[in-house]
Design a protein around this motif. Structure first.
Motif, mmCIF file in Angstrom:
data_model
loop_
_atom_site.group_PDB
_atom_site.id
_atom_site.type_symbol
_atom_site.label_atom_id
_atom_site.label_comp_id
_atom_site.label_asym_id
_atom_site.label_seq_id
_atom_site.Cartn_x
_atom_site.Cartn_y
_atom_site.Cartn_z
ATOM 1 N N SER A 17 0.831 -1.205 0.000
ATOM 2 C CA SER A 17 0.000 0.000 0.000
ATOM 3 C C SER A 17 0.867 1.256 0.000
ATOM 4 O O SER A 17 2.020 1.226 0.446
ATOM 5 C CB SER A 17 -0.898 0.026 1.250
ATOM 6 O OG SER A 17 -1.794 -1.062 1.265
ATOM 7 N N ARG A 19 0.157 5.795 0.303
ATOM 8 C CA ARG A 19 -0.770 6.914 0.404
ATOM 9 C C ARG A 19 -0.129 8.136 -0.224
ATOM 10 O O ARG A 19 0.887 8.629 0.262
ATOM 11 C CB ARG A 19 -1.131 7.209 1.862
ATOM 12 C CG ARG A 19 -2.265 8.215 2.003
ATOM 13 C CD ARG A 19 -2.400 8.692 3.420
ATOM 14 N NE ARG A 19 -3.676 9.359 3.669
ATOM 15 C CZ ARG A 19 -3.885 10.221 4.665
ATOM 16 N NH1 ARG A 19 -2.896 10.511 5.501
ATOM 17 N NH2 ARG A 19 -5.073 10.776 4.833
ATOM 18 N N TYR A 82 -5.835 13.311 -1.215
ATOM 19 C CA TYR A 82 -5.176 12.054 -0.869
ATOM 20 C C TYR A 82 -5.582 10.949 -1.846
ATOM 21 O O TYR A 82 -6.662 10.981 -2.432
ATOM 22 C CB TYR A 82 -5.553 11.619 0.547
ATOM 23 C CG TYR A 82 -5.219 12.611 1.619
ATOM 24 C CD1 TYR A 82 -6.198 13.440 2.160
ATOM 25 C CD2 TYR A 82 -3.925 12.725 2.111
ATOM 26 C CE1 TYR A 82 -5.904 14.358 3.143
ATOM 27 C CE2 TYR A 82 -3.612 13.640 3.103
ATOM 28 C CZ TYR A 82 -4.604 14.459 3.617
ATOM 29 O OH TYR A 82 -4.297 15.366 4.607
ATOM 30 N N GLN A 84 -5.320 6.821 -1.328
ATOM 31 C CA GLN A 84 -4.921 5.598 -0.645
ATOM 32 C C GLN A 84 -4.930 4.477 -1.666
ATOM 33 O O GLN A 84 -5.961 4.212 -2.294
ATOM 34 C CB GLN A 84 -5.876 5.282 0.506
ATOM 35 C CG GLN A 84 -5.567 3.985 1.236
ATOM 36 C CD GLN A 84 -4.249 4.042 1.988
ATOM 37 O OE1 GLN A 84 -3.902 5.048 2.594
ATOM 38 N NE2 GLN A 84 -3.513 2.929 1.969
#
Length: 126
Positions: A17, A19, A82, A84
């Protein structure tokens, strides 16, 4: 002068992952309801739409290949966008660009956006 500055890119293994953040500055963020979006460009390919969000955050739009893995959000107090990104795949490797347009309505067309950041590199290893 409007500026968009992305950060958060990097090298990550598949399944990982990241961000991404995009901080906006300039008068337009105090005078307009600005819709924002993320685009990406992989080597040898055209820039493509990833996702977008209206000024209020009530409307979001995603390209099919990222639905369920990417989440766009924004903090209008901080003028920050943002992204994610979860369950990363090697095909997500690209430079990711933040974009803003002077009206609140989202769009998938790059030409509809008035301001662009310099991009942040995301590289996913298999």
């Amino acid at each position: 002068q409007v500026q968009l500055v992305e950060s958060g890119g990097g090298l990550v293994q598949a399944g990982g992952s990241l961000r991404l953040s995009c901080v906006g500055s300039g008068r337009v963020f105090s005078t307009n309801a600005v819709a924002m979006g993320w685009f990406r460009q992989a080597p040898g390919k055209e820039r493509e739409f990833v996702c977008a969000i209206s000024w209020s955050g009530s409307t979001t739009d995603y390209t099919d290949s990222v639905k369920g893995r990417f989440t766009i959000s924004r903090d209008n107090v901080k003028n920050t966008l943002y992204l994610q990104i979860d369950s990363l795949k090697p095909e997500d490797t690209a430079v990711y660009y933040c974009a803003a347009r002077r009206i609140s309505i989202t769009s998938q067309r790059a030409d509809d956006y008035d301001y662009w950041g310099q991009g942040t590199q995301v590289t996913v290893s298999s």
